[in-house]
Design an enzyme around this catalytic site. Structure first.
Site, PDB file in Angstrom:
ATOM      1  N   ASN A  65     -13.770 -41.610 -17.000  1.00 15.21           N
ATOM      2  CA  ASN A  65     -14.392 -40.282 -16.907  1.00 15.21           C
ATOM      3  C   ASN A  65     -15.679 -40.335 -17.703  1.00 15.21           C
ATOM      4  O   ASN A  65     -15.699 -40.870 -18.816  1.00 15.21           O
ATOM      5  CB  ASN A  65     -13.502 -39.204 -17.529  1.00 15.21           C
ATOM      6  CG  ASN A  65     -12.302 -38.890 -16.672  1.00 15.21           C
ATOM      7  OD1 ASN A  65     -12.111 -39.470 -15.612  1.00 15.21           O
ATOM      8  ND2 ASN A  65     -11.479 -37.960 -17.144  1.00 15.21           N
ATOM      9  N   GLY A  66     -16.748 -39.743 -17.176  1.00 13.84           N
ATOM     10  CA  GLY A  66     -18.027 -39.723 -17.892  1.00 13.84           C
ATOM     11  C   GLY A  66     -19.087 -40.481 -17.116  1.00 13.84           C
ATOM     12  O   GLY A  66     -18.922 -40.739 -15.909  1.00 13.84           O
ATOM     13  N   CYS A  72     -13.310 -35.516 -12.989  1.00  7.88           N
ATOM     14  CA  CYS A  72     -12.420 -36.676 -12.988  1.00  7.88           C
ATOM     15  C   CYS A  72     -11.217 -36.460 -13.903  1.00  7.88           C
ATOM     16  O   CYS A  72     -11.303 -35.770 -14.918  1.00  7.88           O
ATOM     17  CB  CYS A  72     -13.174 -37.905 -13.476  1.00  7.88           C
ATOM     18  SG  CYS A  72     -14.640 -38.244 -12.521  1.00  7.88           S
ATOM     19  N   LYS A  95     -13.615 -27.805 -12.366  1.00  5.28           N
ATOM     20  CA  LYS A  95     -13.196 -26.888 -13.434  1.00  5.28           C
ATOM     21  C   LYS A  95     -13.920 -27.181 -14.732  1.00  5.28           C
ATOM     22  O   LYS A  95     -14.284 -26.285 -15.466  1.00  5.28           O
ATOM     23  CB  LYS A  95     -11.677 -27.004 -13.636  1.00  5.28           C
ATOM     24  CG  LYS A  95     -11.130 -26.073 -14.705  1.00  5.28           C
ATOM     25  CD  LYS A  95     -11.261 -24.631 -14.284  1.00  5.28           C
ATOM     26  CE  LYS A  95     -10.775 -23.657 -15.349  1.00  5.28           C
ATOM     27  NZ  LYS A  95     -11.324 -22.303 -15.100  1.00  5.28           N
ATOM     28  N   TRP A 112     -14.501 -37.308  -9.262  1.00  2.20           N
ATOM     29  CA  TRP A 112     -15.481 -36.325  -8.773  1.00  2.20           C
ATOM     30  C   TRP A 112     -16.819 -37.046  -8.832  1.00  2.20           C
ATOM     31  O   TRP A 112     -17.305 -37.373  -9.905  1.00  2.20           O
ATOM     32  CB  TRP A 112     -15.470 -35.098  -9.690  1.00  2.20           C
ATOM     33  CG  TRP A 112     -16.274 -33.952  -9.212  1.00  2.20           C
ATOM     34  CD1 TRP A 112     -16.009 -33.135  -8.159  1.00  2.20           C
ATOM     35  CD2 TRP A 112     -17.476 -33.448  -9.817  1.00  2.20           C
ATOM     36  NE1 TRP A 112     -16.970 -32.164  -8.072  1.00  2.20           N
ATOM     37  CE2 TRP A 112     -17.878 -32.329  -9.058  1.00  2.20           C
ATOM     38  CE3 TRP A 112     -18.243 -33.827 -10.908  1.00  2.20           C
ATOM     39  CZ2 TRP A 112     -19.015 -31.598  -9.368  1.00  2.20           C
ATOM     40  CZ3 TRP A 112     -19.376 -33.095 -11.215  1.00  2.20           C
ATOM     41  CH2 TRP A 112     -19.749 -31.990 -10.447  1.00  2.20           C
ATOM     42  N   ARG A 124      -8.680 -29.631 -11.360  1.00  2.00           N
ATOM     43  CA  ARG A 124      -9.967 -29.883 -11.995  1.00  2.00           C
ATOM     44  C   ARG A 124     -11.066 -30.142 -10.970  1.00  2.00           C
ATOM     45  O   ARG A 124     -12.240 -30.146 -11.316  1.00  2.00           O
ATOM     46  CB  ARG A 124      -9.855 -31.119 -12.911  1.00  2.00           C
ATOM     47  CG  ARG A 124      -8.942 -30.897 -14.099  1.00  2.00           C
ATOM     48  CD  ARG A 124      -8.604 -32.225 -14.761  1.00  2.00           C
ATOM     49  NE  ARG A 124      -9.754 -32.843 -15.379  1.00  2.00           N
ATOM     50  CZ  ARG A 124     -10.058 -32.767 -16.659  1.00  2.00           C
ATOM     51  NH1 ARG A 124      -9.304 -32.066 -17.460  1.00  2.00           N
ATOM     52  NH2 ARG A 124     -11.116 -33.376 -17.140  1.00  2.00           N
ATOM     53  N   GLU A 166     -21.954 -11.851 -13.478  1.00  2.00           N
ATOM     54  CA  GLU A 166     -20.635 -12.472 -13.334  1.00  2.00           C
ATOM     55  C   GLU A 166     -19.991 -12.082 -12.001  1.00  2.00           C
ATOM     56  O   GLU A 166     -19.399 -12.932 -11.324  1.00  2.00           O
ATOM     57  CB  GLU A 166     -19.738 -12.057 -14.520  1.00  2.00           C
ATOM     58  CG  GLU A 166     -18.317 -12.553 -14.474  1.00  2.00           C
ATOM     59  CD  GLU A 166     -18.182 -14.081 -14.440  1.00  2.00           C
ATOM     60  OE1 GLU A 166     -19.193 -14.796 -14.585  1.00  2.00           O
ATOM     61  OE2 GLU A 166     -17.054 -14.546 -14.231  1.00  2.00           O
ATOM     62  N   LYS A 177     -18.878 -14.846  -9.261  1.00  7.39           N
ATOM     63  CA  LYS A 177     -17.486 -14.921  -8.812  1.00  7.39           C
ATOM     64  C   LYS A 177     -17.437 -14.889  -7.293  1.00  7.39           C
ATOM     65  O   LYS A 177     -16.756 -15.671  -6.657  1.00  7.39           O
ATOM     66  CB  LYS A 177     -16.750 -13.716  -9.397  1.00  7.39           C
ATOM     67  CG  LYS A 177     -15.382 -13.847  -9.882  1.00  7.39           C
ATOM     68  CD  LYS A 177     -15.090 -14.573 -11.143  1.00  7.39           C
ATOM     69  CE  LYS A 177     -15.667 -15.918 -11.306  1.00  7.39           C
ATOM     70  NZ  LYS A 177     -15.693 -16.395 -12.644  1.00  7.39           N
ATOM     71  N   HIS A 231     -39.818  -4.270  -7.893  1.00 11.64           N
ATOM     72  CA  HIS A 231     -40.796  -5.338  -8.153  1.00 11.64           C
ATOM     73  C   HIS A 231     -40.640  -6.506  -7.178  1.00 11.64           C
ATOM     74  O   HIS A 231     -41.150  -7.589  -7.432  1.00 11.64           O
ATOM     75  CB  HIS A 231     -40.682  -5.822  -9.598  1.00 11.64           C
ATOM     76  CG  HIS A 231     -40.991  -4.749 -10.589  1.00 11.64           C
ATOM     77  ND1 HIS A 231     -42.256  -4.221 -10.758  1.00 11.64           N
ATOM     78  CD2 HIS A 231     -40.190  -4.052 -11.434  1.00 11.64           C
ATOM     79  CE1 HIS A 231     -42.226  -3.273 -11.674  1.00 11.64           C
ATOM     80  NE2 HIS A 231     -40.976  -3.151 -12.101  1.00 11.64           N
ATOM     81  N   GLU A 261     -19.127 -18.140  -5.603  1.00 10.54           N
ATOM     82  CA  GLU A 261     -18.492 -19.447  -5.809  1.00 10.54           C
ATOM     83  C   GLU A 261     -17.206 -19.615  -5.007  1.00 10.54           C
ATOM     84  O   GLU A 261     -16.871 -20.714  -4.602  1.00 10.54           O
ATOM     85  CB  GLU A 261     -18.266 -19.748  -7.291  1.00 10.54           C
ATOM     86  CG  GLU A 261     -17.208 -18.927  -7.962  1.00 10.54           C
ATOM     87  CD  GLU A 261     -17.022 -19.287  -9.428  1.00 10.54           C
ATOM     88  OE1 GLU A 261     -17.155 -20.463  -9.785  1.00 10.54           O
ATOM     89  OE2 GLU A 261     -16.739 -18.369 -10.227  1.00 10.54           O
TER      90      GLU A 261
END
Ligand code: F6R
Length: 611
Positions: free
Chosen positions: A103-104, A2, A606, A77, A27, A483, A487, A506, A490
């Site tokens: 926001n929150g 948000c 973000k 969001w 964001r 990573e 990347k 295994h 996503e």
């Protein structure tokens, strides 16, 4: 995540709000809305729309439809209630007198909603935010601040709030707890925002609200008070980020721009800290006694920042011989961590606002740990709550998928490991010198990797249509694979997993069949032979191997692998910093070829400021 923008001044508010919100699109959001005070109607006008901000902007003809000089805007969001027009913010009270952007999360919203419903207050949305608007109206008897104060005493959770009241057309009320909110000071106008990027076009003078603070904005100024409603003086600071730095600068995507910016970001991060053969942390110091008595290091972070911690564990343990635990921010407070005043807790976060990481920080502090954070966003919540902060100075990172923040975090954590080793006397002087020299070579070597990006583009064109791609590696190459895999998945939506190569036999090897692509990471020369045998294992089962290794090993690797990406050789300490670049580029080009929304991957945000 948000975003909030609020404006009070003498110009038309709606176009300013829409433009500000457009700066926050990066964001991640699913709907947007604005509320303004319509002087002619003597009432609030609220407009909201699900989907891209452009939908709202088109409905309002760029804001021209709303005649007002005060308002608040929001990009949402979804947390409570699906993305929809109704659930978008601003949320309004039953009479339409109070409008709130938030926001929150209000944790006790269900209980408060039940209370208000029992008093006959009807609700229209599924959001926790509507409870705030309705509760303010419930307590409102002509004194807005008193009503807000009563609400603040009842709500629990995290919130940054922008509040408009139709009876107080010349003010915006702002409140913050555990969610960022910034005050912008202009000429004859003032702003609130959750992210400074949204108001930089109008002012560079800002004040960071602290938890529990409340502010009243008018055209003439901003009054602030603490949670006891006592007036306080807010320090006004000047933001020196250039607007250009927050724009795409000619590249097709922010992610690509940020990949290309990495050498520069590393120079900014490292050069001031390496002087005359020594590591100089002007912004930070640890008592020598504390260092000598340190028994354990915890690294706490989420997502890519956690992957930085995974590499950091190898480096810190190798260099300092102090045991290092790496914990996910979301797990830390539930795992009964062993932290005391001999524990250094390194908190890593690009945004400095990740709620799980923040919660872990608070838990670590409660247990007595010393908190050192590695953060990109200056003045962010994590930075402010830490005992000490090392800023990465990577500049604003706009693309949802992190790149330059990851490499600068990693470089800084590696430098910190070396600094600690020096202070502990666990690194021979000669090794210290060669490692320090490697840091100085890093930006140039990274430029070399970037200049050969067509090689990576070629491999992306060969493999972009695979449904599933595995990454494997050992030691630092395993951490690097985590990573690389994140990347890729996503931004390209290709299923991908990273494995420690030794784990293949295994279980994982059963997934390898004809044509399965495995990205084999083998930058760490000390384990090259082991990596080769895993490559052979994959090939023997019909898998295709795209390898990543250092240039001197290319020919050897090319004898078995189907394709080889390379990086220049560098000290082990910095191999992952260089090695991640081809993986970032691979993910980028694959996503590009698959036509994905690279800067705003679906379902992602973000800055994740909810649990
Ligand atoms: C992945 C990515 C995320 C973040 C994570 C933590 O590309 O960007 O996994 O690393 O959400 O965010 P920060 O570092 O802001 O705490």
């Amino acid at each position: 995540m948000c975003g909030i923008v609020g404006y009070i001044g003498r110009e038309q508010a709606a176009p300013i709000l829409l433009e500000g919100l457009s700066r926050l699109e990066y964001r991640g959001y699913d709907s947007a809305g604005v509320a303004v005070f319509d002087a002619q109607a003597g009432a609030l006008a609220v407009r909201k729309a699900k989907g891209r901000l452009q939908v709202l902007s088109d409905q309002l003809h760029g804001g021209a439809d709303l005649d007002s000089t005060v308002g608040v805007g929001h990009t949402r969001w979804a947390t409570h209630g699906a993305p929809s027009d109704i659930n978008s913010h601003p949320q309004v009270s039953r009479s339409g007198k109070i409008a709130v952007v938030h926001n929150g999360i209000i944790e006790n919203y269900a209980e408060l909603k039940g209370f208000l419903q029992s008093k006959g207050v009807p609700f229209v949305s599924e959001t926790d935010t509507e409870v705030v608007a309705q509760l303010i109206e419930y307590f409102y008897d002509g004194d807005l601040l008193a009503a807000v104060g009563r609400v603040l005493r009842r709500i629990q959770g995290a919130y940054a709030l922008g509040i408009l009241c139709a009876d107080c057309p010349d003010q915006i009320v702002a409140v913050r707890k555990d969610s960022p909110l910034i005050l912008g000071y202009g000429e004859g106008c003032n702003f609130i925002t959750s992210d400074v990027t949204a108001i930089l076009r109008h002012t560079r003078s800002v004040g960071y609200m602290e938890d529990g603070e409340l502010a009243v904005l008018t055209r003439e100024g901003i009054r602030c008070c603490n949670h006891l409603m006592q007036p306080i003086e807010k320090e006004i600071v000047t933001v020196d980020w250039e607007m250009d730095a927050a724009e795409k600068g000619g590249y097709e995507h922010f992610m690509f721009k940020e990949i290309m910016e990495q050498p520069e970001a590393l120079r900014r991060c490292l050069s001031p800290r390496i002087r005359e053969g020594e590591i100089v942390f002007e912004d930070f110091s640890l008592d020598q006694d504390y260092i000598k008595n340190m028994r354990r290091i915890y690294i706490v972070a989420c997502g890519s920042s956690y992957h930085v911690g995974m590499v950091g564990k190898y480096h810190l343990e190798r260099l300092t011989r102090i045991p290092v635990e790496v914990a996910l921010g979301s797990e830390f407070r539930y795992m009964d961590p062993i932290v005391d005043d001999h524990t250094l807790v390194i908190v890593i976060s690009q945004s400095g606002e990740t709620l799980d990481t923040m919660a872990a920080l608070r838990e670590a502090r409660r247990l007595g740990g010393h908190i050192l954070s590695i953060v990109n966003v200056v003045g962010s919540s994590i930075a402010r709550e830490s005992d000490q902060v090392l800023y990465t100075w990577a500049g604003p990172e706009i693309a949802v998928a992190t790149t330059k923040a990851y490499t600068t975090q990693l470089a800084l954590l590696s430098l910190l490991a070396l600094w600690l080793a020096k202070r502990l006397g666990t690194v021979p002087e000669e090794d210290f010198r060669s490692m320090l020299a490697a840091f100085q070579e890093l930006p140039d070597k990274m430029e070399e990797v970037l200049s050969r990006r067509e090689d990576i583009q070629y491999f992306a064109s060969r493999y972009f249509n695979h449904d599933s791609i595995f990454f494997m590696g050992r030691n630092i190459d395993y951490a690097l694979g985590l990573e690389g895999s994140l990347k890729l998945k996503e931004i390209s939506y290709i299923h991908s997993e990273a494995y420690a190569s030794g784990e293949l036999k295994h279980g994982t090897i059963s997934l390898i069949e004809d044509g399965t692509l495995v990205v084999a990471l083998s930058t760490y020369s000390g384990l090259f032979a082991k990596a080769m045998s895993n490559v052979v294992e994959v090939k023997a089962r019909g898998g295709s191997v795209l390898a990543l290794t250092v240039e001197p090993r290319k020919a050897e690797m090319a004898q078995t692998a189907d394709g080889v990406m390379t990086i220049p050789d560098i000290h082990n300490l910095l191999l992952p910093c260089l090695g991640v670049v081809p993986l970032q580029l691979f993910a980028y080009y694959v996503a590009l070829m698959r036509g994905c929304d690279i800067d705003k991957p679906r379902n992602l945000a973000k800055s994740v400021t909810v649990e």
